[in-house]
Design an enzyme around this catalytic site. Structure first.
Site, PDB file in Angstrom:
ATOM      1  CE1 TYR A   1      -4.185  -1.192  -0.395  1.00  0.00           C
ATOM      2  CE2 TYR A   1      -3.818  -2.457   1.598  1.00  0.00           C
ATOM      3  CZ  TYR A   1      -4.575  -2.174   0.484  1.00  0.00           C
ATOM      4  OH  TYR A   1      -5.731  -2.858   0.259  1.00  0.00           O
TER       5      TYR A   1
ATOM      6  CD  GLU B   1      -3.578 -29.997  13.406  1.00  0.00           C
ATOM      7  OE1 GLU B   1      -3.128 -31.144  13.585  1.00  0.00           O
ATOM      8  OE2 GLU B   1      -4.469 -29.731  12.597  1.00  0.00           O
TER       9      GLU B   1
ATOM     10  CG  ASP C   1      -6.429 -32.974  14.183  1.00  0.00           C
ATOM     11  OD1 ASP C   1      -6.481 -33.076  15.416  1.00  0.00           O
ATOM     12  OD2 ASP C   1      -7.097 -32.145  13.531  1.00  0.00           O
TER      13      ASP C   1
END
Lengths: 406, 406
Positions: free
Chosen positions: B149, B235, B287
């Site tokens: 920007y 996680e 997981d």
């Protein structure tokens, strides 16, 4: 004829911020007084809504035993036990104009054990009451997902256990947090605030640049002291980074919090706790697009899905400081950093304009109409087109000084 | 014949954890010694890779001036200035088997000012050098988005400025963090660790249940002291909640960190810093699905995209503690909480099995093959099917005690 001449005043981009703290804070204190008067005038919630309270663990424990006792009595007396649960359907959701909040009416659903249609739900209700009872007795918390996994055979799908969890909180007349069922939290807070969390005293000015990760166990958090005059709620972590780096709370006595996007329950509950206990105003800094306005609205009034908890999650005192659509011209944001609105953006803006809580706020309507007219949006970071310190040294002080919020 | 009999030993689900800290920590300390020996044996990185260092601001500042001086000399001498930038293309990315890391070779691209094809990129390179120079001189940090920007007209699209930012870090032989260009961070840390962040001393055992929000300004973070014997990398935030609630660091001397999903750069760099400076092992808890294994692999070896920074983001010492595919049977995870793998899951697992860093780890190959054979996955929270405290009181101590990691 230029916009500048037509308006007959200097653009905010050209206004030199005074940065005399007293002058800057005068506006904030005026707002604080207005809000205090409004609170006095308002008093209690209307009588036709569901009263939901944050409760200490002992009281939740007592109410679970009371539910169990009544169930037992029903079995003895009629053989037809039934749960009476406040309906969370849209026809039982009330927009309270005075309090500027979504609330739950007094409609109730009956969950009986002797009908094939509801016996599974009734069994799930008992099982979750039992699990919550265990959480309270053990003094631990669990997520909805863990509760689902605790008895997958019975719950079948997580949406079934989730639904019953909300039902039970409503039935016990308390918040989900008070039942020790929590959601993961992603927000952070930093600035002039000292809290006690699970026994530890934490000074939020002394956490370096990282801040305090807002805990989902808000029932263990106590506000000890603060000399902040306002809370700045920023949509994005990037804005928090900018403010934390400047240690902005040393310049402007504030607490800064972010939900890192759409705010989770813990972040919203924490903001509400700050505003309620410290009695200071909160200002939101979001992207200039319908999603930013929506994020602001969720802080302001709660979301439809969790209406029965609204009084504990909504902060009707919060003001939308920016980035407003009108700010794009006022602060001379270059055309190149403005983005065209998509079709979905336009639809979302039109949707917002239909909401009663938007319609009663003329300034808000005007700004969304301007957004629709221009079909332009911009991110907070677009302010960096004037330099990295423009946000902290020009935009924020000028906005607050001139009382330019919605 | 049952699996139990065939294996001729007790399932881990039935094993009573000793919870005698010394016995439990013996395994951790053995691993610690192994890793120390490995480090000694390894020594330096191979000579044919790009050497990238974390540098203090003054040195980055000096190198920018050096680049500018050389550019000026080239203009004076030949009139044909050129930037020599390390190539970050896949043919210049090396997998270093000894160090178990992705690294950058010594191939370079030339960015010249006198060719139509590269003049825009060369101009962008000068502009970003100038912006980084400003950041360093002002002592502030900025995000990639803010830099974009800062000069949208020149950069046109963020991918162009992003690309040049990476180029310049590689050209200066330093990490992107050292150039004060940072990414938003979402990770959190808690446990037995005292750090100094921007001048504040922070004790991570005294942050209640919320933890410390990992700052993107890691160049300002200093590790002061720690008596932790291991780092637990989880996680998900939900697992951190479970461990923080139990104040697990009081039971097992550890530091707990989470990237809240796939880890961002700051979280990975912070883990690396912990393991390198404290010389303790790290264990991942993810997981039991290919995405969890992938998240572990990114901590372990870095990602292809940021290869030149790999030595500063990878933690080759990290071990995969679980949840392994074999754990689902070992810990008697009920069939109902195991989920069928999707087609995408299966493809992702097959992809992982093709990676050289997986192939050289026989245990890892076996576990992924078992996953493919069973076509089952499960979340960490599936352990809650044995009760909310199963993770902390059975699973973790038994896994560590028996040295059951990959």
């Amino acid at each position: 004829m230029s916009t500048k001449k037509r308006r007959g005043r200097t653009k905010l981009a050209d206004r030199k911020p005074v940065w005399e703290l007293d002058k800057l804070l005068r506006r904030v204190r005026e707002l604080r007084e207005q809000l205090a008067k409004r609170r006095e005038r308002l008093g209690k919630l209307p009588p036709n809504v569901m009263v939901v309270e944050e409760l200490p663990a002992e009281e939740v424990h007592r109410r679970i035993h009371e539910v169990a006792r009544q169930l037992y009595m029903q079995i003895e007396e009629t053989g037809r036990p039934v749960f009476e649960i406040p309906a969370r359907t849209s026809d039982n959701i009330i927009y309270d104009e005075d309090h500027d909040m979504l609330l739950l009416g007094q409609k109730r659903i009956r969950r009986v054990f002797h009908s094939l249609a509801s016996v599974a739900d009734a069994t799930r209700t008992i099982r979750i009451l039992e699990i919550i009872h265990e959480l309270i007795e053990e003094g631990i918390h669990a997520t909805k997902r863990e509760i689902f996994y605790n008895d997958v055979k019975l719950f079948k799908e997580q949406r079934f256990s989730d639904n019953v969890i909300e039902d039970i909180a409503a039935m016990l007349g308390t918040t989900r947090n008070s039942t020790h069922v929590v959601a993961a939290a992603k927000g952070a807070a930093i600035g002039r605030l000292v809290i006690r969390d699970s026994g530890d005293v934490i000074d939020l000015t002394k956490l370096g640049s990282g801040g305090w990760a807002i805990t989902p166990f808000l029932d263990q958090v106590e506000i000890l002291e603060s000399d902040a005059e306002l809370v700045l709620v920023v949509e994005k972590d990037a804005a928090l980074i900018r403010l934390a780096e400047a240690k902005y709370w040393n310049k402007l006595p504030c607490i800064i919090i972010t939900g890192k996007g759409s705010a989770d329950i813990a972040t919203r509950a924490f903001l509400r706790k700050l505003v309620k206990e410290l009695k200071i105003p909160a200002f939101a800094l979001v992207d200039s697009d319908p999603y930013g306005h929506y994020i602001f609205s969720v802080y302001l009034r709660g979301s439809k899905k969790l209406s029965y908890e609204s009084p504990f999650l909504a902060t009707p005192e919060i003001k939308l400081l920016g980035v407003l659509s009108k700010d794009l011209d006022e602060f001379k944001i270059p055309k190149e950093v403005r983005l065209p609105m998509t079709k979905a953006d336009i639809e979302r803006t039109e949707q917002l304009l239909k909401e009663p809580f938007v319609q009663r706020n003329k300034k808000w309507v005007r700004d969304l109409e301007l957004m629709l007219e221009r079909k332009e949006k911009a991110e907070i970071q677009a302010l960096a087109s004037h330099g990295f310190k423009y946000l902290t040294d020009q935009y924020l002080p000028v906005k607050i000084e001139t009382g330019d919020w919605i």
